[in-house]
Design an enzyme around this catalytic site. Structure first.
Site, short mmCIF file in Angstrom:
data_model
loop_
_atom_site.label_atom_id
_atom_site.label_comp_id
_atom_site.label_asym_id
_atom_site.label_seq_id
_atom_site.Cartn_x
_atom_site.Cartn_y
_atom_site.Cartn_z
N ARG A 174 0.83 -1.22 0.00
CA ARG A 174 0.00 0.00 0.00
C ARG A 174 0.86 1.27 0.00
NH1 ARG A 174 -5.31 -1.68 3.48
NH2 ARG A 174 -6.57 -2.06 1.62
N LYS B 252 -17.47 -15.46 3.08
CA LYS B 252 -18.77 -14.96 3.53
C LYS B 252 -19.74 -14.72 2.40
CE LYS B 252 -17.68 -12.56 7.79
NZ LYS B 252 -17.36 -11.20 8.22
N GLY C 110 -9.44 -8.30 -0.51
CA GLY C 110 -8.15 -8.31 0.15
C GLY C 110 -7.46 -9.66 0.11
N GLY D 112 -12.92 -3.38 0.63
CA GLY D 112 -14.26 -2.84 0.78
C GLY D 112 -14.63 -1.82 -0.29
#
Ligand code: ADP
Ligand code: MG
Length: 394
Positions: free
Chosen positions: A35, A201, A351, A374
């Site tokens: 990052r 998920k 991610g 996100g």
């Protein structure tokens, strides 16, 4: 069109650049500096153009006083300084005289990093709730605001969408690159368009699934996510993870889009999660009560690869199995191999998914690997990102 850093004369100006320097740190050591690396082009451009650079970023979640020690940006200042090969003045404050003076002392082309914006969450969540006083104060420190914190663009926080309410603003190179890539895949009219979903998920990804099903021709589902779909079709998933609250969602989606959705026909199962017990390939109908489903099986890999052979573009969100353990990484690998071999224009989001691409040896093989989890998910869901909305139009 949003303004970009290129639309401003930076010389001698105090330019606040909001970056996403939220890197993983273990015992004070940065374990993955990606990052920070991705933030360099915008910072270097500002330096080259003689701006007085004021960097802001968050790190982790700051809930109690003890978190301040854990989440100081000090090690990030050091790493940044190494990467830039230039001094980065670190100010361990998020407001006050010291910070203000350090900014006043900045010369053209110098770089300063302010302490973690989320230190302002300790009293009343000022950063995370986009407190207007705080936004105004931070804005008063500079003359121009550049948002290059792509991974934070889905957050309506003071340092993301608050400051540009009070300052001229533009986006940085990382944000433009990410948005261009997302638009480049969504607005490309080539077909078949395949979406590959996996990971843990379902609940986080319902809106995403629904939105992408409207656009894609084929949805391939694997990973822990597919267990819930299998459960909806009354298969035994043994001890595997699945999402009991979303069985009905899976049923309805399977009914509505029966011709588009493909599920695993076989799986790799094991009696333990750690790779210590045997990994057995079996048909989905043969899963036993004490089995964990941990990867897609060989027949499924072939089936999915066949679908990818004809495809023109793809979005991947979620690995096909517990790829962190070698024995359960082959399904994910097979899908990446197919995408690469068949030259499918592929966007990777998420991610852990991005991490799996690098871990399994597919770095630089795809059209785009997004740096934002996100933010990318919300963009693909069709939502506006507050951090981009807040920026001035051309
Ligand atoms: P992303 O971060 O890319 O959005 P997720 O967080 O949804 O993806 O899921 C990634 C995680 O899902 C990985 O850590 C992976 O090990 C796990 N996973 C994938 N398949 C399975 C499975 N069958 N059983 C348990 N965990 C799985
Ligand atoms: Mg994840």
């Amino acid at each position: 069109m949003k303004k970009t850093i290129r639309d401003f004369d930076l010389r001698g100006k105090k330019v606040i650049i909001r970056c996403d320097l939220n890197v993983p740190i273990k015992d004070g050591v940065i374990t993955d500096n990606n990052r920070i690396v991705e933030s360099l082009p915008t910072i270097m451009y500002a330096i080259k153009n003689n701006a007085r650079v004021i960097l802001m970023s968050h790190l982790g979640r700051v809930k109690e006083l003890a978190d301040k020690k854990l989440y100081t940006l000090q090690p990030i200042a050091k790493e940044l300084s190494n990467l830039l090969n230039k001094e980065v003045i670190f100010v361990p404050e998020t407001q006050g005289k010291k910070l203000e003076q350090a900014i006043l002392n900045l010369k053209d082309g110098e770089v300063l990093l302010m302490e973690n914006t989320r230190f302002e969450d300790l009293e009343g969540k000022k950063e995370s709730s986009c407190d207007l006083e705080l936004s105004k104060y931070w804005a008063s420190l500079g003359e121009l605001f550049i948002n290059d914190a792509y991974g934070s663009c889905h957050r309506a926080h003071a340092s993301v969408s608050g400051i540009p309410k009070y300052l001229d603003s533009g986006i940085g190179f990382l944000v433009s690159k990410e948005i261009k890539a997302l638009e480049g895949i969504l607005n490309d009219n080539t077909h078949p368009f395949v979406v590959i979903m996996g990971g843990k998920k379902i609940s986080d990804k319902i809106v995403l699934t629904e939105n992408l099903l409207k656009k894609c021709d084929i949805l391939l589902v694997g990973g822990g996510m597919s267990n819930t779909y299998l459960k909806a079709l009354n298969y035994n998933v043994g001890l595997s993870i699945y999402d009991p609250d979303n069985i009905d969602f899976c049923k309805s989606i399977l009914e509505k889009y029966s011709d588009k959705i493909f599920l695993p026909i076989d799986v790799v199962a094991s009696k333990s999660l750690d790779g210590e017990k045997e990994a057995i390939n079996k048909d989905v109908s043969l899963v036993e009560d004490d089995d964990y489903i941990l990867d897609i099986g060989e027949k499924t890999r072939k089936l999915f690869a066949e679908k990818l052979k004809e495809s023109k573009r793809a979005i991947v969100n979620g690995p096909m199995g517990l790829f962190e353990i070698d024995a359960f990484s082959n399904g994910t690998k097979a899908i990446y191999e197919a995408l690469d071999n068949y030259k499918v224009k592929t966007l990777i989001g998420g991610g852990d998914t991005a991490f799996s691409v690098n871990k399994l040896g597919f770095k630089n093989k795809f059209y785009h690997v997004s740096t934002g989890g996100g933010a990318t998910l919300e963009y693909l869901e069709g939502k506006m990102l507050p951090g981009i909305e807040a920026i001035d139009e051309k």
